[in-house]
Motif scaffolding. Sequence first.
Motif, PDB file in Angstrom:
ATOM      1  N   ASN A  68       8.623  -2.716  -8.230  1.00 50.86           N
ATOM      2  CA  ASN A  68       7.320  -2.051  -8.302  1.00 50.86           C
ATOM      3  C   ASN A  68       6.675  -2.131  -6.925  1.00 50.86           C
ATOM      4  O   ASN A  68       6.596  -3.217  -6.337  1.00 50.86           O
ATOM      5  N   ALA A  69       6.220  -1.009  -6.416  1.00 46.94           N
ATOM      6  CA  ALA A  69       5.604  -0.978  -5.087  1.00 46.94           C
ATOM      7  C   ALA A  69       4.357  -1.847  -5.051  1.00 46.94           C
ATOM      8  O   ALA A  69       3.593  -1.901  -6.012  1.00 46.94           O
ATOM      9  N   LEU A  70       4.177  -2.544  -3.917  1.00 47.01           N
ATOM     10  CA  LEU A  70       3.008  -3.384  -3.714  1.00 47.01           C
ATOM     11  C   LEU A  70       2.164  -2.810  -2.594  1.00 47.01           C
ATOM     12  O   LEU A  70       2.688  -2.263  -1.629  1.00 47.01           O
ATOM     13  N   GLN A  71       0.846  -2.973  -2.746  1.00 46.74           N
ATOM     14  CA  GLN A  71      -0.064  -2.527  -1.697  1.00 46.74           C
ATOM     15  C   GLN A  71      -1.254  -3.469  -1.642  1.00 46.74           C
ATOM     16  O   GLN A  71      -1.438  -4.308  -2.520  1.00 46.74           O
ATOM     17  N   GLU A  72      -2.040  -3.323  -0.613  1.00 50.92           N
ATOM     18  CA  GLU A  72      -3.216  -4.162  -0.418  1.00 50.92           C
ATOM     19  C   GLU A  72      -4.109  -4.125  -1.669  1.00 50.92           C
ATOM     20  O   GLU A  72      -4.354  -3.065  -2.229  1.00 50.92           O
ATOM     21  N   GLY A  73      -4.545  -5.307  -2.095  1.00 46.25           N
ATOM     22  CA  GLY A  73      -5.433  -5.406  -3.245  1.00 46.25           C
ATOM     23  C   GLY A  73      -4.736  -5.685  -4.563  1.00 46.25           C
ATOM     24  O   GLY A  73      -5.383  -6.062  -5.541  1.00 46.25           O
ATOM     25  N   ASP A  74      -3.413  -5.521  -4.624  1.00 45.81           N
ATOM     26  CA  ASP A  74      -2.674  -5.790  -5.865  1.00 45.81           C
ATOM     27  C   ASP A  74      -2.722  -7.281  -6.189  1.00 45.81           C
ATOM     28  O   ASP A  74      -2.736  -8.131  -5.299  1.00 45.81           O
ATOM     29  N   VAL A  75      -2.725  -7.589  -7.472  1.00 40.64           N
ATOM     30  CA  VAL A  75      -2.648  -8.972  -7.943  1.00 40.64           C
ATOM     31  C   VAL A  75      -1.230  -9.207  -8.431  1.00 40.64           C
ATOM     32  O   VAL A  75      -0.669  -8.395  -9.166  1.00 40.64           O
ATOM     33  N   VAL A  76      -0.652 -10.317  -7.976  1.00 41.23           N
ATOM     34  CA  VAL A  76       0.738 -10.648  -8.302  1.00 41.23           C
ATOM     35  C   VAL A  76       0.834 -12.111  -8.727  1.00 41.23           C
ATOM     36  O   VAL A  76      -0.059 -12.908  -8.452  1.00 41.23           O
TER      37      VAL A  76
END
Length: 84
Positions: free
Chosen positions: A27-35
Amino acid sequence: MGLFDFFKKKNTPPPLPTPEMADLSNNALQEGDVVEALRYGLGPCKVIRVEKGFEYESIGTGQRVSYLRMVDAITGLQKVKKAD
């Protein structure tokens, strides 16, 4: 050195490829994502942008880890799971 030597392209090495910003499920990740970080006991983290790329900031402790330290050696993906 001739006149046209000045305009020749210099031999510079190509930039190193950056690791793909995707979790272990691709799944693509970008700024602001919670992981959910699977290393360093960070727990839930937020993806933040810094001068040298990205970091994971622990929501619980505020500890930060560079995205480069989270690369899975086998897949090249980030060792995190994106929260739904």
